[in-house]
Design a protein around this motif. Structure first.
Motif, PDB file in Angstrom:
ATOM      1  N   ASP A   4      50.718 -27.585 -20.659  1.00  0.00           N
ATOM      2  CA  ASP A   4      49.808 -28.559 -21.201  1.00  0.00           C
ATOM      3  C   ASP A   4      48.771 -28.614 -21.489  1.00  0.00           C
ATOM      4  O   ASP A   4      48.383 -29.776 -22.169  1.00  0.00           O
ATOM      5  CB  ASP A   4      48.857 -28.094 -19.358  1.00  0.00           C
ATOM      6  N   HIS A   5      48.275 -27.479 -22.043  1.00  0.00           N
ATOM      7  CA  HIS A   5      47.362 -27.648 -24.001  1.00  0.00           C
ATOM      8  C   HIS A   5      47.648 -26.110 -24.079  1.00  0.00           C
ATOM      9  O   HIS A   5      48.102 -24.714 -23.845  1.00  0.00           O
ATOM     10  CB  HIS A   5      46.269 -27.120 -22.833  1.00  0.00           C
ATOM     11  N   ALA A   6      46.600 -26.206 -25.263  1.00  0.00           N
ATOM     12  CA  ALA A   6      46.553 -25.055 -25.798  1.00  0.00           C
ATOM     13  C   ALA A   6      44.937 -25.449 -26.459  1.00  0.00           C
ATOM     14  O   ALA A   6      44.677 -25.940 -27.001  1.00  0.00           O
ATOM     15  CB  ALA A   6      47.499 -25.010 -27.529  1.00  0.00           C
ATOM     16  N   GLY A   7      44.812 -24.065 -26.296  1.00  0.00           N
ATOM     17  CA  GLY A   7      43.500 -23.658 -26.098  1.00  0.00           C
ATOM     18  C   GLY A   7      43.185 -22.608 -27.817  1.00  0.00           C
ATOM     19  O   GLY A   7      43.681 -21.982 -28.767  1.00  0.00           O
ATOM     20  N   ILE A   8      42.333 -23.841 -28.723  1.00  0.00           N
ATOM     21  CA  ILE A   8      41.712 -24.290 -29.689  1.00  0.00           C
ATOM     22  C   ILE A   8      40.586 -23.057 -29.646  1.00  0.00           C
ATOM     23  O   ILE A   8      39.382 -24.165 -29.726  1.00  0.00           O
ATOM     24  CB  ILE A   8      42.036 -24.477 -30.591  1.00  0.00           C
ATOM     25  N   ALA A   9      39.910 -21.524 -30.257  1.00  0.00           N
ATOM     26  CA  ALA A   9      38.435 -21.561 -30.555  1.00  0.00           C
ATOM     27  C   ALA A   9      38.273 -21.688 -32.195  1.00  0.00           C
ATOM     28  O   ALA A   9      38.589 -21.655 -32.722  1.00  0.00           O
ATOM     29  CB  ALA A   9      38.801 -19.764 -30.956  1.00  0.00           C
ATOM     30  N   THR A  10      36.957 -22.031 -32.388  1.00  0.00           N
ATOM     31  CA  THR A  10      36.233 -23.088 -33.581  1.00  0.00           C
ATOM     32  C   THR A  10      35.262 -23.173 -32.946  1.00  0.00           C
ATOM     33  O   THR A  10      33.846 -22.487 -32.059  1.00  0.00           O
ATOM     34  CB  THR A  10      36.544 -24.808 -33.330  1.00  0.00           C
ATOM     35  N   LEU A  52      37.003 -24.875 -28.051  1.00  0.00           N
ATOM     36  CA  LEU A  52      36.704 -23.745 -27.168  1.00  0.00           C
ATOM     37  C   LEU A  52      35.701 -23.121 -28.373  1.00  0.00           C
ATOM     38  O   LEU A  52      36.221 -22.562 -28.671  1.00  0.00           O
ATOM     39  CB  LEU A  52      37.413 -22.683 -26.702  1.00  0.00           C
ATOM     40  N   GLU A  53      34.274 -23.577 -27.943  1.00  0.00           N
ATOM     41  CA  GLU A  53      33.665 -23.619 -28.283  1.00  0.00           C
ATOM     42  C   GLU A  53      32.313 -22.903 -27.693  1.00  0.00           C
ATOM     43  O   GLU A  53      31.982 -23.081 -27.055  1.00  0.00           O
ATOM     44  CB  GLU A  53      32.046 -24.826 -29.136  1.00  0.00           C
ATOM     45  N   PRO A  54      32.304 -21.285 -28.478  1.00  0.00           N
ATOM     46  CA  PRO A  54      31.053 -20.532 -27.702  1.00  0.00           C
ATOM     47  C   PRO A  54      29.367 -21.286 -27.666  1.00  0.00           C
ATOM     48  O   PRO A  54      29.366 -21.462 -28.285  1.00  0.00           O
ATOM     49  CB  PRO A  54      31.228 -19.511 -28.034  1.00  0.00           C
ATOM     50  N   GLY A  58      30.426 -14.267 -24.841  1.00  0.00           N
ATOM     51  CA  GLY A  58      31.402 -14.330 -24.394  1.00  0.00           C
ATOM     52  C   GLY A  58      32.960 -14.215 -24.795  1.00  0.00           C
ATOM     53  O   GLY A  58      32.975 -13.709 -26.378  1.00  0.00           O
ATOM     54  N   THR A  59      33.925 -13.869 -24.380  1.00  0.00           N
ATOM     55  CA  THR A  59      35.293 -14.865 -24.176  1.00  0.00           C
ATOM     56  C   THR A  59      35.332 -15.053 -25.586  1.00  0.00           C
ATOM     57  O   THR A  59      36.087 -13.912 -26.700  1.00  0.00           O
ATOM     58  CB  THR A  59      36.391 -14.589 -23.509  1.00  0.00           C
ATOM     59  N   ILE A  60      35.127 -16.060 -26.004  1.00  0.00           N
ATOM     60  CA  ILE A  60      35.546 -16.956 -26.721  1.00  0.00           C
ATOM     61  C   ILE A  60      34.704 -16.555 -28.438  1.00  0.00           C
ATOM     62  O   ILE A  60      35.456 -16.746 -29.563  1.00  0.00           O
ATOM     63  CB  ILE A  60      35.692 -17.990 -26.370  1.00  0.00           C
ATOM     64  N   LEU A  64      37.178 -15.546 -31.603  1.00  0.00           N
ATOM     65  CA  LEU A  64      35.959 -15.825 -32.866  1.00  0.00           C
ATOM     66  C   LEU A  64      35.747 -14.395 -34.235  1.00  0.00           C
ATOM     67  O   LEU A  64      36.026 -14.985 -35.333  1.00  0.00           O
ATOM     68  CB  LEU A  64      34.707 -16.890 -32.787  1.00  0.00           C
ATOM     69  N   GLU A  65      34.786 -13.718 -33.437  1.00  0.00           N
ATOM     70  CA  GLU A  65      34.465 -12.819 -34.216  1.00  0.00           C
ATOM     71  C   GLU A  65      35.467 -11.530 -34.958  1.00  0.00           C
ATOM     72  O   GLU A  65      35.448 -11.369 -36.463  1.00  0.00           O
ATOM     73  CB  GLU A  65      32.988 -12.064 -33.383  1.00  0.00           C
TER      74      GLU A  65
END
Length: 127
Positions: A4-10, A52-54, A58-60, A64-65
């Motif tokens: 369905d999708h790839a979630g990308i943290a940014t 996904l931008e925090p 939280g989780t994202i 990222l950290e």
């Protein structure tokens, strides 16, 4: 099931969406603030990139950290999320979510723990 999708943290979803738009001709088809994140879906034709931008802790933000920007998870679409979770249980796959929960874009989601899925955080998503 299909991807369905790839979630990308940014750190900057708008900037990354603009870059992917210019590079690949991808269009933004959905944006929302959800669960402490700015979420942007880009249409790839046969699936999506979910940026996904925090906007709060939280989780994202934690991801990222610890890991920096990059692929956070891979989502598989299912017509029956309860059956998909039961199959995972039958194969002794650890679940992050024992029960489905509300996800972005109004979808129902549940995550599988990466320790049992080859190191990849997998998400079931039911539209």
């Amino acid at each position: 099931m299909h991807i369905d999708h790839a979630g990308i943290a940014t750190d900057d979803a708008a900037e990354l969406a603009a870059l992917y738009g210019e590079l690949f001709g991808l269009e933004t088809v959905h944006e929302e603030t959800f669960d402490g994140m700015e979420v942007v879906f880009l249409d790839c034709g046969n699936g999506y990139l979910e940026l996904l931008e925090p906007v709060e802790e939280g989780t994202i933000a934690d991801y990222l950290e610890s890991n920096g920007p990059g692929i956070h998870h891979l989502a598989l679409a299912t017509d029956d999320i309860e059956a998909a979770l039961e199959r995972a249980r039958e194969h002794d796959v650890a679940l992050v979510d024992e029960q489905p929960r509300p996800g972005a874009w109004g979808h129902t989601v549940a995550f599988l723990h990466p320790k049992d899925t080859g190191g990849i955080l997998l998400e079931f998503v039911e539209h």
